[in-house]
Motif scaffolding. Structure first.
Motif, PDB file in Angstrom:
ATOM      1  N   THR A  22     -45.714 -20.887 -99.513  1.00  0.00           N
ATOM      2  CA  THR A  22     -46.864 -19.958 -99.016  1.00  0.00           C
ATOM      3  C   THR A  22     -47.862 -20.864 -98.755  1.00  0.00           C
ATOM      4  O   THR A  22     -48.407 -20.904 -97.529  1.00  0.00           O
ATOM      5  CB  THR A  22     -47.123 -19.167-100.184  1.00  0.00           C
ATOM      6  OG1 THR A  22     -46.238 -18.475-100.365  1.00  0.00           O
ATOM      7  CG2 THR A  22     -48.589 -18.616 -99.900  1.00  0.00           C
ATOM      8  N   ARG A  23     -48.123 -22.131 -99.397  1.00  0.00           N
ATOM      9  CA  ARG A  23     -48.928 -22.997 -99.018  1.00  0.00           C
ATOM     10  C   ARG A  23     -48.732 -23.775 -97.632  1.00  0.00           C
ATOM     11  O   ARG A  23     -49.819 -24.164 -96.956  1.00  0.00           O
ATOM     12  CB  ARG A  23     -49.048 -24.321-100.323  1.00  0.00           C
ATOM     13  CG  ARG A  23     -49.775 -23.500-101.382  1.00  0.00           C
ATOM     14  CD  ARG A  23     -49.883 -24.526-102.662  1.00  0.00           C
ATOM     15  NE  ARG A  23     -48.492 -24.775-103.304  1.00  0.00           N
ATOM     16  CZ  ARG A  23     -48.458 -25.856-104.093  1.00  0.00           C
ATOM     17  NH1 ARG A  23     -49.393 -26.768-104.521  1.00  0.00           N
ATOM     18  NH2 ARG A  23     -47.008 -26.014-104.773  1.00  0.00           N
ATOM     19  N   LEU A  24     -47.394 -24.060 -97.535  1.00  0.00           N
ATOM     20  CA  LEU A  24     -47.287 -24.927 -96.123  1.00  0.00           C
ATOM     21  C   LEU A  24     -47.345 -23.833 -94.972  1.00  0.00           C
ATOM     22  O   LEU A  24     -47.688 -24.452 -93.974  1.00  0.00           O
ATOM     23  CB  LEU A  24     -45.777 -25.321 -96.448  1.00  0.00           C
ATOM     24  CG  LEU A  24     -45.233 -26.513 -97.097  1.00  0.00           C
ATOM     25  CD1 LEU A  24     -43.940 -26.651 -97.243  1.00  0.00           C
ATOM     26  CD2 LEU A  24     -45.914 -27.564 -96.756  1.00  0.00           C
ATOM     27  N   MET A  25     -47.069 -22.626 -95.140  1.00  0.00           N
ATOM     28  CA  MET A  25     -47.201 -21.873 -94.135  1.00  0.00           C
ATOM     29  C   MET A  25     -48.719 -21.582 -93.539  1.00  0.00           C
ATOM     30  O   MET A  25     -49.261 -21.461 -92.639  1.00  0.00           O
ATOM     31  CB  MET A  25     -46.657 -20.516 -94.530  1.00  0.00           C
ATOM     32  CG  MET A  25     -45.229 -20.482 -94.586  1.00  0.00           C
ATOM     33  SD  MET A  25     -44.285 -20.908 -92.949  1.00  0.00           S
ATOM     34  CE  MET A  25     -44.838 -19.496 -92.062  1.00  0.00           C
ATOM     35  N   SER A  26     -49.565 -21.876 -94.675  1.00  0.00           N
ATOM     36  CA  SER A  26     -51.182 -21.688 -94.478  1.00  0.00           C
ATOM     37  C   SER A  26     -51.669 -22.664 -93.490  1.00  0.00           C
ATOM     38  O   SER A  26     -52.464 -22.620 -92.692  1.00  0.00           O
ATOM     39  CB  SER A  26     -51.667 -21.852 -95.764  1.00  0.00           C
ATOM     40  OG  SER A  26     -51.860 -23.338 -96.404  1.00  0.00           O
ATOM     41  N   THR A  27     -50.842 -23.847 -93.243  1.00  0.00           N
ATOM     42  CA  THR A  27     -51.407 -24.831 -92.352  1.00  0.00           C
ATOM     43  C   THR A  27     -50.958 -24.338 -90.964  1.00  0.00           C
ATOM     44  O   THR A  27     -51.596 -25.026 -90.130  1.00  0.00           O
ATOM     45  CB  THR A  27     -50.651 -26.355 -92.933  1.00  0.00           C
ATOM     46  OG1 THR A  27     -49.283 -26.215 -92.674  1.00  0.00           O
ATOM     47  CG2 THR A  27     -50.870 -26.526 -94.251  1.00  0.00           C
ATOM     48  N   TRP A  28     -49.727 -23.570 -90.925  1.00  0.00           N
ATOM     49  CA  TRP A  28     -49.596 -23.071 -89.482  1.00  0.00           C
ATOM     50  C   TRP A  28     -50.545 -22.062 -88.705  1.00  0.00           C
ATOM     51  O   TRP A  28     -50.849 -22.201 -87.628  1.00  0.00           O
ATOM     52  CB  TRP A  28     -48.175 -22.361 -89.610  1.00  0.00           C
ATOM     53  CG  TRP A  28     -46.972 -23.251 -89.439  1.00  0.00           C
ATOM     54  CD1 TRP A  28     -47.029 -24.600 -89.657  1.00  0.00           C
ATOM     55  CD2 TRP A  28     -45.606 -22.919 -89.562  1.00  0.00           C
ATOM     56  NE1 TRP A  28     -45.700 -24.964 -89.647  1.00  0.00           N
ATOM     57  CE2 TRP A  28     -44.706 -23.887 -89.378  1.00  0.00           C
ATOM     58  CE3 TRP A  28     -44.887 -21.792 -89.318  1.00  0.00           C
ATOM     59  CZ2 TRP A  28     -43.550 -24.207 -89.677  1.00  0.00           C
ATOM     60  CZ3 TRP A  28     -43.662 -21.836 -89.074  1.00  0.00           C
ATOM     61  CH2 TRP A  28     -42.833 -23.091 -89.270  1.00  0.00           C
ATOM     62  N   ARG A  29     -51.361 -21.591 -90.082  1.00  0.00           N
ATOM     63  CA  ARG A  29     -52.407 -20.669 -89.303  1.00  0.00           C
ATOM     64  C   ARG A  29     -53.690 -21.194 -89.131  1.00  0.00           C
ATOM     65  O   ARG A  29     -54.470 -20.862 -88.362  1.00  0.00           O
ATOM     66  CB  ARG A  29     -52.211 -19.379 -90.132  1.00  0.00           C
ATOM     67  CG  ARG A  29     -51.189 -18.482 -89.973  1.00  0.00           C
ATOM     68  CD  ARG A  29     -51.261 -17.285 -91.160  1.00  0.00           C
ATOM     69  NE  ARG A  29     -51.470 -17.531 -92.470  1.00  0.00           N
ATOM     70  CZ  ARG A  29     -50.483 -17.591 -93.441  1.00  0.00           C
ATOM     71  NH1 ARG A  29     -49.445 -17.391 -92.928  1.00  0.00           N
ATOM     72  NH2 ARG A  29     -50.739 -18.018 -94.639  1.00  0.00           N
ATOM     73  N   GLU A  30     -53.804 -22.292 -90.094  1.00  0.00           N
ATOM     74  CA  GLU A  30     -55.300 -22.932 -90.104  1.00  0.00           C
ATOM     75  C   GLU A  30     -55.126 -24.488 -90.278  1.00  0.00           C
ATOM     76  O   GLU A  30     -54.888 -24.869 -91.459  1.00  0.00           O
ATOM     77  CB  GLU A  30     -55.960 -22.131 -91.308  1.00  0.00           C
ATOM     78  CG  GLU A  30     -56.346 -20.836 -91.189  1.00  0.00           C
ATOM     79  CD  GLU A  30     -57.080 -20.390 -92.381  1.00  0.00           C
ATOM     80  OE1 GLU A  30     -58.259 -20.925 -92.567  1.00  0.00           O
ATOM     81  OE2 GLU A  30     -56.704 -19.471 -92.935  1.00  0.00           O
ATOM     82  N   SER A  31     -54.836 -25.228 -89.436  1.00  0.00           N
ATOM     83  CA  SER A  31     -54.644 -26.364 -89.043  1.00  0.00           C
ATOM     84  C   SER A  31     -55.652 -27.507 -89.965  1.00  0.00           C
ATOM     85  O   SER A  31     -55.200 -28.530 -90.551  1.00  0.00           O
ATOM     86  CB  SER A  31     -54.578 -27.179 -87.826  1.00  0.00           C
ATOM     87  OG  SER A  31     -55.789 -26.828 -86.976  1.00  0.00           O
TER      88      SER A  31
END
Length: 284
Positions: A199-208
């Motif tokens: 979940t935390r890693l995927m957040s960087t895909w949406r908000e670099s």
């Protein structure tokens, strides 16, 4: 002791049958994987062999010695204490048992010190070595032991058991893949309120812009376990075929694991930032 998971009961039945027929070897090597509770399984086994109800890891018994690494390694002095213990006569039980956890952490001196006890133990004495990295053990150690493969549960059994321990089905699914369905790892992560890495890693895909913030938050976690979890997450993306470049990132994770093992002074946050930037570039 607490009720055992179903896969423990299957393993326990097999090893106790060997004891009942007097076929129990004097040197036993329990081959397992992290997060499957091998120490709990062996504790139940030892309790049944000696005929006690208490957990042998937590209560003293004159015929049981339980040895854990000091710091991160098993030392030669601990093996010498083991040798002194097994040389004593049985006190109150029908046999004497020594358990050594994480035997893969034993240095060369410690491994050599225990060899004679593995080859020529006193009567009615059993040495049980637990390892989750059998390939790291000396061949002379492996050849002197009877290998016991600790049985693992199915994914369904693990899910059901974890829900019985109080986890929700949703939290199990959230953590299961990145912990390789290892039930005790999932349980520990839940108790520590450890957030899903995926979940935390995927957040960087949406908000670099979250990349540096996430690196700051991850730097305090145990790095090798973190990278293994990340590899499992990347593997699932690779299986789904969502991004052909994920295989190249897998190689980056392996290289990072190797670097942290070989070079102790690496800057953890800088390495995590580098990996997270590459990970963000994989965004669809």
């Amino acid at each position: 002791m607490d009720p055992l998971p179903p896969w423990f009961n299957r393993s326990l039945q097999k090893v106790l049958e060997s004891a009942e027929t007097e076929r129990l070897h004097h040197a036993l090597l329990v081959d397992t994987r992290p997060g499957w509770g091998a120490e709990k399984f062996v504790a139940a086994w030892v309790s049944a062999l000696i005929g006690i109800e208490k957990d042998p890891r937590e209560s003293a018994h004159p015929d049981i010695r339980w040895i854990r690494p000091e710091g991160s390694i098993l030392k030669v002095d601990q093996m010498r204490d083991l040798i002194d213990f097994v040389s004593l006569s049985v006190q109150v039980a029908s046999r004497k048992i020594v358990v050594v956890e994480s035997f893969e952490t034993a240095n060369i001196a410690a491994s050599n010190a225990i060899l004679k006890s593995l080859e020529e133990p006193p009567p009615n004495t059993h040495l049980i070595l637990i390892t989750n990295a059998i390939d790291l053990l000396l061949p002379t150690i492996r050849s002197r032991c009877q290998r016991i493969s600790h049985e693992f549960g199915t994914e369904t059994e693990c899910r059901e058991w974890l829900v019985e321990q109080g986890l929700t089905a949703e939290s199990v699914e959230e953590l299961a893949a990145e912990f390789g369905y290892s039930p005790y790892s999932i349980l520990e992560a839940s108790e520590q309120k450890l957030a899903s890495l995926r979940t935390r890693l995927m957040s960087t895909w949406r908000e670099s812009e979250k990349t540096l913030q996430l690196a700051e938050g991850l730097k305090n976690e145990e790095i090798d376990l973190l990278l293994v979890r990340w590899m499992r997450i990347a593997e699932r993306f690779a299986i789904r075929g969502t991004n052909s470049r994920i295989h190249l990132f897998w190689d980056d994770l392996i290289a990072a694991r190797r670097a942290f093992k070989e070079v102790g002074a690496l800057n953890k946050q800088l390495q995590l930032e580098r990996l997270l930037i590459k990970w963000s570039d994989l965004a669809p």
